[in-house]
Motif scaffolding. Structure first.
Motif, PDB file in Angstrom:
ATOM      1  N   ARG A 102      -1.002  -1.480   7.062  1.00  0.00           N
ATOM      2  CA  ARG A 102      -1.544  -2.205   8.219  1.00  0.00           C
ATOM      3  C   ARG A 102      -1.270  -1.451   9.510  1.00  0.00           C
ATOM      4  O   ARG A 102      -2.130  -1.350  10.393  1.00  0.00           O
ATOM      5  N   GLU A 159      -9.210  -4.830   4.829  1.00  0.00           N
ATOM      6  CA  GLU A 159      -8.325  -5.966   4.535  1.00  0.00           C
ATOM      7  C   GLU A 159      -9.176  -7.020   3.817  1.00  0.00           C
ATOM      8  O   GLU A 159      -9.765  -7.897   4.439  1.00  0.00           O
ATOM      9  N   PRO A 171     -10.037 -10.196   1.608  1.00  0.00           N
ATOM     10  CA  PRO A 171      -9.426 -11.470   1.209  1.00  0.00           C
ATOM     11  C   PRO A 171      -9.129 -11.477  -0.283  1.00  0.00           C
ATOM     12  O   PRO A 171      -9.909 -10.936  -1.084  1.00  0.00           O
ATOM     13  N   LEU A 172      -8.019 -12.074  -0.660  1.00  0.00           N
ATOM     14  CA  LEU A 172      -7.606 -12.028  -2.058  1.00  0.00           C
ATOM     15  C   LEU A 172      -8.586 -12.750  -2.979  1.00  0.00           C
ATOM     16  O   LEU A 172      -8.667 -12.426  -4.167  1.00  0.00           O
ATOM     17  N   ASP A 179       2.594 -12.897  -0.573  1.00  0.00           N
ATOM     18  CA  ASP A 179       1.926 -12.016   0.378  1.00  0.00           C
ATOM     19  C   ASP A 179       2.887 -11.618   1.484  1.00  0.00           C
ATOM     20  O   ASP A 179       4.109 -11.798   1.363  1.00  0.00           O
ATOM     21  N   THR A 233      -4.461  -5.929   2.203  1.00  0.00           N
ATOM     22  CA  THR A 233      -4.062  -7.104   1.435  1.00  0.00           C
ATOM     23  C   THR A 233      -3.235  -6.710   0.221  1.00  0.00           C
ATOM     24  O   THR A 233      -2.168  -7.281  -0.039  1.00  0.00           O
TER      25      THR A 233
END
Length: 276
Positions: free
Chosen positions: A76, A93, A95-96, A124, A251
């Motif tokens: 990040r 990034e 989303p899961l 996370d 992520t």
């Protein structure tokens, strides 16, 4: 810019007005690496590193990524460095729950199920529980519904006075370990959400254990154990944390798989008794 990159740019935390030089210098000093040592690692020169840090030279996108790699900057924060240097973020990034990560989700589920009956979970960057196996659910049995509403948070569940905290025989030592772990992460990640969580759980009252101190164990522990009361017995676990190697997504880089391995023969025997 792709949609994923644009989404990452909006979430990045880089103070672009500071420029990339001071940020790189801060990471180098945090890692206790000299300009010469960093230059040798990155196939550059100490003079060029100095010019980058003072703003006299603008590094290429490739150089920013190379320096970040050798300084072990979190993914990040690598995006933040790129933004500060005037480049687009390199790492998406995702989303899961995105279909692109379906194989990853299924793989993590199979992994933690394979550890049963040992407790294992995936968290996370702010310790929200992404997945957990039946061993974890066993330990959470009897906790109040207010703590079990999603999203579950591993730090909150562990340290809350109505959570697992009253069941932890060595609460002060385990609490100190967890808070120190969070402090190290906060030093690496400019995350207001993580800092807010730290301030919350650090403020929880710590009550004196109602149990007598544990007698010295005939089995010497090789790491700090989590000693947890469960159904009238004391279970001892050693925590093992795994992360993904060379992640290319923010992520995925921030996911951690924690497994509680039995730390003494009594815990091994009890867990084996739970096997079908």
């Amino acid at each position: 810019m792709t949609t994923a990159a644009a989404r990452t740019a909006t979430r990045a935390t880089a103070p672009a007005d500071r420029g990339v030089g001071p940020l790189l210098r801060a990471w180098r000093q945090r890692r206790r690496v000299s300009q010469l040592e960093l230059a040798l690692r990155a196939d550059s020169s100490a003079r060029h590193i100095s010019f980058i840090e003072t703003g006299r030279s603008r590094p290429s996108e490739e150089m920013v990524l190379r320096l970040a790699e050798h300084l072990e900057v979190p993914v990040r924060e690598r995006n933040s460095l790129l933004l500060a240097a005037g480049y687009a973020p390199h790492y998406p990034e995702t989303p899961l729950d995105d279909p692109a990560l379906e194989a990853l989700r299924e793989g993590m589920e199979r992994l933690i199920q394979g550890y049963e009956p040992c407790p294992a979970l995936v968290v996370d960057a702010v310790y929200d529980v992404v997945a957990a196996n039946r061993g974890v659910l066993m330990l959470l049995d009897g906790l109040p519904e207010s703590l079990l509403r999603p999203p579950l948070n591993a730090m909150r569940l562990t340290l809350h006075p109505e959570g697992l905290a009253p069941r932890i025989r060595n609460l002060r030592e385990w609490r100190g370990h967890l808070l120190a772990q969070m402090e190290r992460q906060i030093a690496l990640q400019r995350s207001e959400q993580l800092r807010a969580l730290y301030e919350e759980v650090a403020a929880y009252p710590v009550h004196q254990s109602r149990h007598a101190p544990e007698p010295a164990s005939p089995v010497p522990y090789f790491a700090l154990p989590l000693q947890l009361e469960h159904e009238g017995r004391t279970l001892s676990f050693i925590s093992s944390i795994a992360t993904f190697n060379t992640p290319m997504d923010v992520t995925v880089a921030e996911l951690a798989i924690e497994t509680l391995l039995p730390a003494d023969p009594a815990t091994v025997k009890y867990l084996q008794s739970l096997m079908p």
